[in-house]
Design a protein around this motif. Structure first.
Motif, short mmCIF file in Angstrom:
data_model
loop_
_atom_site.label_atom_id
_atom_site.label_comp_id
_atom_site.label_asym_id
_atom_site.label_seq_id
_atom_site.Cartn_x
_atom_site.Cartn_y
_atom_site.Cartn_z
N PRO A 1 26.69 27.03 38.27
CA PRO A 1 28.12 26.62 38.37
C PRO A 1 28.35 25.19 38.69
O PRO A 1 29.10 24.60 38.43
N ALA A 2 27.32 24.78 39.70
CA ALA A 2 27.66 23.32 40.29
C ALA A 2 27.26 22.53 39.09
O ALA A 2 27.61 21.37 38.97
N THR B 1 28.15 15.35 36.37
CA THR B 1 28.28 14.50 35.11
C THR B 1 26.71 13.56 35.44
O THR B 1 25.98 13.13 34.48
N ALA C 1 27.45 22.83 35.80
CA ALA C 1 28.53 22.88 34.82
C ALA C 1 29.47 21.91 35.28
O ALA C 1 30.16 21.30 34.41
N LYS C 2 29.80 21.56 36.49
CA LYS C 2 30.99 20.50 36.74
C LYS C 2 30.39 19.04 36.93
O LYS C 2 30.96 18.20 37.37
N ASP D 1 32.83 11.41 44.36
CA ASP D 1 32.91 12.69 44.38
C ASP D 1 31.40 13.49 44.21
O ASP D 1 30.80 13.00 43.07
#
Length: 374
Positions: free
Chosen positions: A279-280, A285, A282-283, A33
Motif C-alpha cells: 500500500p505504501a 513516486t 502504491a502511493k 512529502d
C-alpha cells in the motif's frame, strides 16, 4: 518519497535510517512529502521493523543460548499475527562475554519465545531466523515446545548440536497442540540444506566459533539427528533436510519445517507483506532503500534487493543509501538500483563513519535529493 531501508548494522536502526534520510531530503527540498516503511529480511532487526509498523511490543524471559536467562522481545498485531525473531532469544549477542559455544549453544529459548507468542494470542507467526549463536538443528526449540530427544539410556540429550550424536530416539507427539492450529512462516534469506558442503555447520559454523573438527562433529551430529527424526516421523524428515532453508540459523529452519510444519519463504518477501509495503508503494513516486553494506549478499535475498524488485515492477525509480558500497554499477543496474550513495565516500575512516553515521547519512540524502529531485 518512500524510504524502505534496513538497518545499518552496528550504527543505526532502520527507523533511525529513515529519520536521517528524511532530514537530509528536506534540507534540499523543504516540505517534501516523505513516507517510511522500515524493513528487515527476517534476520536481526525484524521485530524492530514490525514494531515500527504498529505491532505491539511483548517481552518474555527465556533461556539464552548458553543457559543464562535473557529478555526477548516479539511483536504482535491485533489480528493475531506475531513476528518472532530467533536472534532475540538465541542470537550471538546473548553469548556471555562474547565467548562462542559452537557445540553446546541451544535454541531452547527460541521455543520458549514461540510459546510466549502463542500465550499472547498469536494465530499466525512470522518466524524470522538469522544471527544465531546455535547449530542444533532446532532441537532445543522443539524440546521447549514439548518434543523429547533421548539418548540410549532414556535420558534427555544435552543442549546444542554436539550432543545430538548421542540421540537414540525422538518423540514429537508432545508438541504444543496449538502449533497445529497456527500458521508458521519461516522467513529467511538462507536457502542452504541442513548438512553437507553447503550445510549449516560447514557454511555458518565458523562464524559461531566452530573449528574444523567442530564443523565435522556438528555435521555428523545433525545428519544423525535427521536419521533419528526420519524413524520418528517418516520420510519427510529426510526430504526436509535437503530443502531450501533447512540450514538457516544453524539448522533451526530444519526443526521448523519438520516439527512446526512451517512454510519457507524468502524473508524480505514475507516482511514486505507484513509491514504494509505494498500500500505504501502504491502511493509513492520514488523509492529509497539501503542497508549498512551493499555487497554480493545484498543481491541474494537481502532487503534492498527485495525492495528494488518490487519498486521496479511498479515502474518506480529506486536509489540506495549504504554505509559502504561493494557492488559495481552494473550489478546495481541488474538489481534495479539506479545509484547508491555510500557514507564511506564522505568519511573513509570506517570507525568514524560508523560513529557519525547519522549526520553523514543526512549529507548523503541531501546530495541524493539535489541529484534526483531538484
Amino acid at each position: 518519497m518512500l524510504i524502505a531501508a534496513d538497518k545499518f548494522k552496528g550504527s543505526l536502526t532502520a527507523v533511525e535510517v529513515a529519520e536521517h534520510v528524511t532530514a537530509g531530503l528536506r534540507r534540499a527540498v523543504p516540505g517534501l512529502d516523505v513516507a517510511a516503511v522500515p524493513v528487515a529480511d527476517g534476520g536481526d532487526g525484524t521485530v524492530a521493523a514490525a514494531l515500527a509498523a504498529g505491532f505491539t511490543r511483548h517481552e518474555a524471559r527465556v533461556t539464552g543460548p548458553t543457559g543464562t536467562p535473557v529478555t526477548a522481545t516479539f511483536a504482535l498485531r491485533a489480528d493475531g499475527t506475531a513476528v518472532v525473531e530467533m536472534a532475540e532469544a538465541s542470537g550471538l549477542q546473548h553469548l556471555p562475554g562474547g565467548v562462542f559455544a559452537p557445540l553446546t549453544a541451544t535454541t531452547y529459548g527460541t521455543g520458549e519465545l514461540l510459546l510466549a507468542a502463542l500465550d499472547a494470542g498469536a494465530t499466525s507467526i512470522v518466524f524470522g531466523v538469522g544471527g544465531s549463536a546455535t547449530t542444533d538443528g532446532g532441537a532445543g526449540m522443539l524440546a521447549a515446545l514439548g518434543a523429547r530427544f533421548l539418548d540410549a539410556e532414556g535420558q534427555p540429550v544435552g543442549p546444542g548440536g554436539g550432543p545430538l550424536r548421542e540421540l537414540a530416539t525422538a518423540d514429537l507427539s508432545g508438541l504444543d497442540p496449538r502449533l497445529a492450529r497456527t500458521e508458521i512462516v519461516l522467513a529467511s534469506d538462507v536457502d542452504n540444506p541442513l548438512t553437507g558442503p553447503k550445510g549449516a555447520p560447514a557454511v555458518y559454523g565458523p562464524q559461531k566459533g566452530a573449528d574444523e573438527d567442530d564443523v565435522a562433529t556438528l555435521d555428523a551430529a545433525l545428519a544423525h539427528y535427521a536419521e533419528v527424526l526420519e524413524r520418528a516421523v517418516g520420510p519427510k524428515a529426510a526430504e526436509y533436510a535437503l530443502a531450501p532453508g533447512a540450514g538457516a540459523a544453524g539448522g533451526i529452519g530444519y526443526g521448523a519445517l519438520v516439527g512446526l510444519d512451517a512454510a519457507f519463504r524468502p524473508g524480505i518477501d514475507v516482511m514486505l507483506d507484513v509491514l504494509g509495503f505494498g500500500p505504501a508503494l502504491a502511493k509513492a513516486t520514488f523509492v529509497i532503500t539501503g542497508e549498512g553494506s551493499l555487497d554480493e549478499q545484498t543481491l541474494h535475498g537481502k532487503a534492498p534487493a527485495g525492495v528494488a524488485a518490487a519498486a521496479r515492477a511498479a515502474g518506480l525509480d529506486v536509489v540506495a543509501v549504504c554505509g559502504r558500497l561493494q557492488l559495481p554499477q552494473e550489478a546495481l543496474d541488474r538489481a534495479g538500483i539506479r545509484r547508491a550513495y555510500a557514507l564511506t565516500d564522505l568519511e573513509p575512516d570506517p570507525a568514524r563513519c560508523m560513529a557519525e553515521a547519522g549526520p553523514l547519512l543526512e549529507r548523503a540524502a541531501e546530495s541524493l535529493a539535489r541529484d534526483f529531485l531538484v
